[in-house]
Design a protein around this motif. Structure first.
Motif, PDB file in Angstrom:
ATOM      1  N   TYR A  61      45.472 -38.169  31.733  1.00 51.25           N
ATOM      2  CA  TYR A  61      45.924 -39.531  31.480  1.00 51.25           C
ATOM      3  C   TYR A  61      47.399 -39.466  31.080  1.00 51.25           C
ATOM      4  O   TYR A  61      47.742 -38.811  30.109  1.00 51.25           O
ATOM      5  N   GLU A  62      48.232 -40.081  31.891  1.00 48.32           N
ATOM      6  CA  GLU A  62      49.688 -40.020  31.698  1.00 48.32           C
ATOM      7  C   GLU A  62      50.163 -38.569  31.551  1.00 48.32           C
ATOM      8  O   GLU A  62      50.991 -38.241  30.712  1.00 48.32           O
ATOM      9  N   GLY A  63      49.568 -37.706  32.370  1.00 50.54           N
ATOM     10  CA  GLY A  63      49.994 -36.308  32.411  1.00 50.54           C
ATOM     11  C   GLY A  63      49.331 -35.381  31.406  1.00 50.54           C
ATOM     12  O   GLY A  63      49.516 -34.167  31.471  1.00 50.54           O
ATOM     13  N   LYS A  64      48.539 -35.912  30.484  1.00 51.30           N
ATOM     14  CA  LYS A  64      47.906 -35.083  29.454  1.00 51.30           C
ATOM     15  C   LYS A  64      46.412 -34.948  29.737  1.00 51.30           C
ATOM     16  O   LYS A  64      45.741 -35.933  30.025  1.00 51.30           O
ATOM     17  N   ASP A  65      45.897 -33.721  29.625  1.00 51.74           N
ATOM     18  CA  ASP A  65      44.487 -33.456  29.905  1.00 51.74           C
ATOM     19  C   ASP A  65      43.618 -33.948  28.745  1.00 51.74           C
ATOM     20  O   ASP A  65      43.616 -33.369  27.657  1.00 51.74           O
ATOM     21  N   MET A  66      42.861 -35.008  28.999  1.00 45.57           N
ATOM     22  CA  MET A  66      42.026 -35.608  27.955  1.00 45.57           C
ATOM     23  C   MET A  66      40.893 -34.692  27.515  1.00 45.57           C
ATOM     24  O   MET A  66      40.371 -34.835  26.408  1.00 45.57           O
ATOM     25  N   LEU A  67      40.491 -33.763  28.379  1.00 42.11           N
ATOM     26  CA  LEU A  67      39.403 -32.856  28.014  1.00 42.11           C
ATOM     27  C   LEU A  67      39.817 -31.896  26.902  1.00 42.11           C
ATOM     28  O   LEU A  67      38.971 -31.267  26.265  1.00 42.11           O
ATOM     29  N   LYS A  68      41.137 -31.792  26.662  1.00 41.40           N
ATOM     30  CA  LYS A  68      41.642 -30.941  25.583  1.00 41.40           C
ATOM     31  C   LYS A  68      41.995 -31.743  24.325  1.00 41.40           C
ATOM     32  O   LYS A  68      42.479 -31.181  23.345  1.00 41.40           O
ATOM     33  N   PHE A  69      41.732 -33.059  24.360  1.00 41.85           N
ATOM     34  CA  PHE A  69      42.039 -33.895  23.199  1.00 41.85           C
ATOM     35  C   PHE A  69      41.087 -33.587  22.046  1.00 41.85           C
ATOM     36  O   PHE A  69      39.906 -33.273  22.258  1.00 41.85           O
ATOM     37  N   SER A  70      41.587 -33.720  20.837  1.00 40.46           N
ATOM     38  CA  SER A  70      40.729 -33.653  19.646  1.00 40.46           C
ATOM     39  C   SER A  70      39.962 -34.972  19.537  1.00 40.46           C
ATOM     40  O   SER A  70      40.264 -35.953  20.232  1.00 40.46           O
ATOM     41  N   ASN A  71      38.964 -35.012  18.644  1.00 43.41           N
ATOM     42  CA  ASN A  71      38.200 -36.251  18.443  1.00 43.41           C
ATOM     43  C   ASN A  71      39.118 -37.401  18.041  1.00 43.41           C
ATOM     44  O   ASN A  71      38.948 -38.539  18.498  1.00 43.41           O
ATOM     45  N   LYS A  72      40.094 -37.105  17.189  1.00 39.79           N
ATOM     46  CA  LYS A  72      41.015 -38.140  16.729  1.00 39.79           C
ATOM     47  C   LYS A  72      41.862 -38.665  17.887  1.00 39.79           C
ATOM     48  O   LYS A  72      42.089 -39.883  18.002  1.00 39.79           O
ATOM     49  N   GLU A  73      42.322 -37.754  18.750  1.00 40.74           N
ATOM     50  CA  GLU A  73      43.153 -38.166  19.885  1.00 40.74           C
ATOM     51  C   GLU A  73      42.359 -39.008  20.873  1.00 40.74           C
ATOM     52  O   GLU A  73      42.854 -40.029  21.367  1.00 40.74           O
ATOM     53  N   ILE A  74      41.124 -38.616  21.167  1.00 38.85           N
ATOM     54  CA  ILE A  74      40.336 -39.379  22.129  1.00 38.85           C
ATOM     55  C   ILE A  74      39.963 -40.739  21.561  1.00 38.85           C
ATOM     56  O   ILE A  74      39.917 -41.747  22.276  1.00 38.85           O
ATOM     57  N   GLN A  75      39.720 -40.821  20.261  1.00 39.43           N
ATOM     58  CA  GLN A  75      39.399 -42.105  19.632  1.00 39.43           C
ATOM     59  C   GLN A  75      40.588 -43.050  19.637  1.00 39.43           C
ATOM     60  O   GLN A  75      40.426 -44.269  19.703  1.00 39.43           O
ATOM     61  N   SER A  76      41.802 -42.482  19.595  1.00 41.62           N
ATOM     62  CA  SER A  76      42.993 -43.337  19.625  1.00 41.62           C
ATOM     63  C   SER A  76      43.224 -43.909  21.019  1.00 41.62           C
ATOM     64  O   SER A  76      43.812 -44.984  21.178  1.00 41.62           O
ATOM     65  N   VAL A  77      42.748 -43.190  22.062  1.00 42.82           N
ATOM     66  CA  VAL A  77      42.900 -43.653  23.445  1.00 42.82           C
ATOM     67  C   VAL A  77      41.761 -44.592  23.828  1.00 42.82           C
ATOM     68  O   VAL A  77      41.973 -45.625  24.477  1.00 42.82           O
ATOM     69  N   ARG A  78      40.557 -44.240  23.430  1.00 37.39           N
ATOM     70  CA  ARG A  78      39.357 -45.002  23.786  1.00 37.39           C
ATOM     71  C   ARG A  78      39.396 -46.392  23.138  1.00 37.39           C
ATOM     72  O   ARG A  78      39.485 -46.524  21.921  1.00 37.39           O
ATOM     73  N   GLY A  79      39.330 -47.421  23.962  1.00 36.24           N
ATOM     74  CA  GLY A  79      39.351 -48.786  23.452  1.00 36.24           C
ATOM     75  C   GLY A  79      40.749 -49.357  23.336  1.00 36.24           C
ATOM     76  O   GLY A  79      40.932 -50.574  23.297  1.00 36.24           O
ATOM     77  N   SER A  80      41.747 -48.486  23.287  1.00 37.70           N
ATOM     78  CA  SER A  80      43.134 -48.935  23.186  1.00 37.70           C
ATOM     79  C   SER A  80      43.831 -48.815  24.536  1.00 37.70           C
ATOM     80  O   SER A  80      44.255 -49.805  25.115  1.00 37.70           O
ATOM     81  N   ASP A  81      43.934 -47.582  25.051  1.00 31.88           N
ATOM     82  CA  ASP A  81      44.583 -47.348  26.344  1.00 31.88           C
ATOM     83  C   ASP A  81      43.580 -47.414  27.498  1.00 31.88           C
ATOM     84  O   ASP A  81      43.931 -47.813  28.603  1.00 31.88           O
ATOM     85  N   ILE A  82      42.358 -46.974  27.243  1.00 31.36           N
ATOM     86  CA  ILE A  82      41.302 -46.981  28.256  1.00 31.36           C
ATOM     87  C   ILE A  82      40.071 -47.659  27.663  1.00 31.36           C
ATOM     88  O   ILE A  82      39.584 -47.251  26.610  1.00 31.36           O
ATOM     89  N   SER A  83      39.595 -48.711  28.318  1.00 25.43           N
ATOM     90  CA  SER A  83      38.412 -49.440  27.841  1.00 25.43           C
ATOM     91  C   SER A  83      37.332 -49.434  28.908  1.00 25.43           C
ATOM     92  O   SER A  83      37.609 -49.182  30.083  1.00 25.43           O
ATOM     93  N   MET A  84      36.120 -49.749  28.486  1.00 27.24           N
ATOM     94  CA  MET A  84      34.988 -49.706  29.419  1.00 27.24           C
ATOM     95  C   MET A  84      34.107 -50.935  29.248  1.00 27.24           C
ATOM     96  O   MET A  84      33.845 -51.379  28.128  1.00 27.24           O
TER      97      MET A  84
END
Length: 354
Positions: free
Chosen positions: A73-96
Motif C-alpha cells: 500500500y503506497e509502496g509499503k508491504d502491509m504484511l510486515k506492518f505491526s498491529n499498531k500500523e495496520i490498525q492505523s491504516v484499517r478504517g482510515s486509509d483502507i475501509s471495507m
C-alpha cells in the motif's frame, strides 16, 4: 500517469486444519490505481473474500498462514506492518463494506455513535465535530432527516438504509481504498441499483479506489474499470472491462459469460451452465484446476498448471490454449475471435499514437 496505490503480488494464503494446510489463495497478483474500480469475480469458494480480508488482515491469525507474497500500500508491504500500523491504516486509509449490514453494525449502539467511533480513533475531531461529520455522511449517502437518524438504532432502518449506513461508516475518514465484499447481494434489485449508483457517485466525489468482490457479472458491467476472474484460489484471467466481456480468453470466463442472461435482444442466447463444481482446495492436483470442467481440455491440462500469458498490456490469462504449441484446430472460435479483436485494437492504438 496514475500510479498504483495498491499492489498485490504472488499472494499465497492457507488455513491450518487437522489434515494439514489447505490453500485458499494461490499466487494472486493485481494492482489498483486511485479512483479506479477493480472487480474480483468468481464462484463461491474461489478465494475472493479471503484475498480481500488478507489485505485488511482480518483473517484469524491462529490458523492463517501467508507463506509468500506481498501486499504493498503506497509502496509499503502491509504484511510486515505491526498491529499498531495496520490498525492505523484499517478504517482510515483502507475501509471495507461487508455483505450483510446487520452483522457489521452493533445492534446495541446508535448509528451516530458507530460512525463517530472511527472518526474519534483516526482523526483529531472533537465530539461535536465528529457528530457533525457523521450527520454529513448520512446526508451524503442519501438518508433523510440525518440529524434525527443519528440517534436511531440499526433495527430501525430498512436493509437498504442499513447498507447505506455501513458505506457511510466506511467512507467517514475519506479512505483511499474501499473494499466492497458482495455489498448488494442481500438486497432486492431496486435497492441494489441505488447502492451501486451511490458508490459510483461517492467514488467520483472522493476519488476512492474500489475493490469490488462479487459473483454477479451484471454488477461488474455497471461498476468496473478492470476485472480479475478467480477460480480455485487463482486469478485465471484479468483485463479491462471490455477485454473480459467482449474478448475473453479463458474457458472459465467464457463459461461465466454464457451463464449470464443478456438483456440485449439482438444478442440473446440460451444460458449454458458450467458443468460440475469447483474443486476441493485440499485435493488440488498438479494440473489446471479447471480441467475437470473445461470443454476444451487437453492431456497437458491434467498434468501441469499453466503460467500467466500476456495477451495485451492489460490482459493476462492462465490457460494452455494460449500456449504457442497448442494446435490451432483445438482453439475454440470464441477465443480465436477474441485474439483477432485484441490484435486489431492494439493495431488501432498504435495507429493513433504513431
Amino acid at each position: 500517469m496514475n500510479q498504483n496505490i495498491l499492489e498485490v503480488d504472488n499472494l499465497h494464503v492457507s488455513f491450518k486444519t487437522r489434515n494439514g494446510a489447505v490453500p485458499a489463495v494461490r499466487g494472486v497478483s493485481f494492482s489498483l490505481k486511485k479512483g479506479e474500480t477493480l472487480a474480483i469475480v468468481g464462484e463461491s469458494g474461489s478465494g475472493k473474500s479471503v484475498t480481500a480480508k488478507s489485505i485488511m488482515q482480518l483473517l484469524p491469525k491462529q490458523n492463517t498462514v501467508i507463506p509468500e507474497g506481498t501486499i504493498r500500500y503506497e509502496g509499503k508491504d502491509m504484511l510486515k506492518f505491526s498491529n499498531k500500523e495496520i490498525q492505523s491504516v484499517r478504517g482510515s486509509d483502507i475501509s471495507m463494506v461487508f455483505q450483510d449490514p446487520m452483522t457489521s453494525l452493533n445492534p446495541t449502539m446508535k448509528i451516530g455513535k458507530q460512525i463517530m467511533e472511527g472518526l474519534s480513533r483516526h482523526t483529531q475531531l472533537t465530539k461535536k465535530q465528529a457528530r457533525q461529520r457523521a450527520k454529513e455522511m448520512l446526508e451524503l449517502v442519501g438518508i433523510p432527516n440525518p440529524e434525527t437518524r443519528l440517534d436511531a438504532y440499526p433495527h430501525q432502518f430498512s436493509g437498504g438504509m442499513r447498507q447505506r449506513v455501513v458505506i457511510a461508516i466506511a467512507l467517514a475518514c475519506n479512505p483511499k481504498i474501499l473494499i466492497a465484499d458482495e455489498p448488494t447481494t442481500a438486497l432486492d434489485v431496486t435497492i441494489q441499483a441505488q447502492i451501486l449508483r451511490l458508490m459510483r457517485n461517492l467514488q467520483e466525489k472522493m476519488d476512492t479506489g474500489i475493490i469490488l468482490i462479487t459473483h454477479d457479472l451484471g454488477v461488474v458491467a455497471n461498476m468496473a474499470d478492470r476485472v480479475a476472474v478467480m477460480y480455485a484460489g487463482e486469478v485465471v484471467e484479468q483485463g479491462t472491462l471490455d477485454e473480459i466481456f467482449y474478448r475473453p480468453q479463458h474457458p472459465y470466463t467464457l463459461g461465466l459469460l454464457r451463464s449470464m442472461p443478456n438483456l440485449d435482444a439482438s444478442r440473446a442466447q440460451p444460458l449454458i451452465p458450467i458443468p460440475g463444481s469447483p474443486p476441493d482446495p485440499s485435493a488440488l492436483g498438479t494440473g489446471c484446476p479447471f480441467a475437470a470442467r473445461c470443454p476444451y481440455t487437453m492431456k497437458v491440462c491434467h498434468d501441469y498448471n499453466p503460467g500467466a500469458v500476456a495477451i495485451s498490456e492489460s490482459q493476462a490469462v492462465r490457460c494452455w490454449l494460449q500456449d504457442e504449441r497448442t494446435p490451432p484446430e483445438h482453439i475454440p472460435a470464441e477465443i480465436k475471435e477474441g485474439r483477432r479483436s485484441t490484435e486489431e485494437a492494439a493495431a488501432d492504438a498504435e495507429g493513433v499514437t504513431a
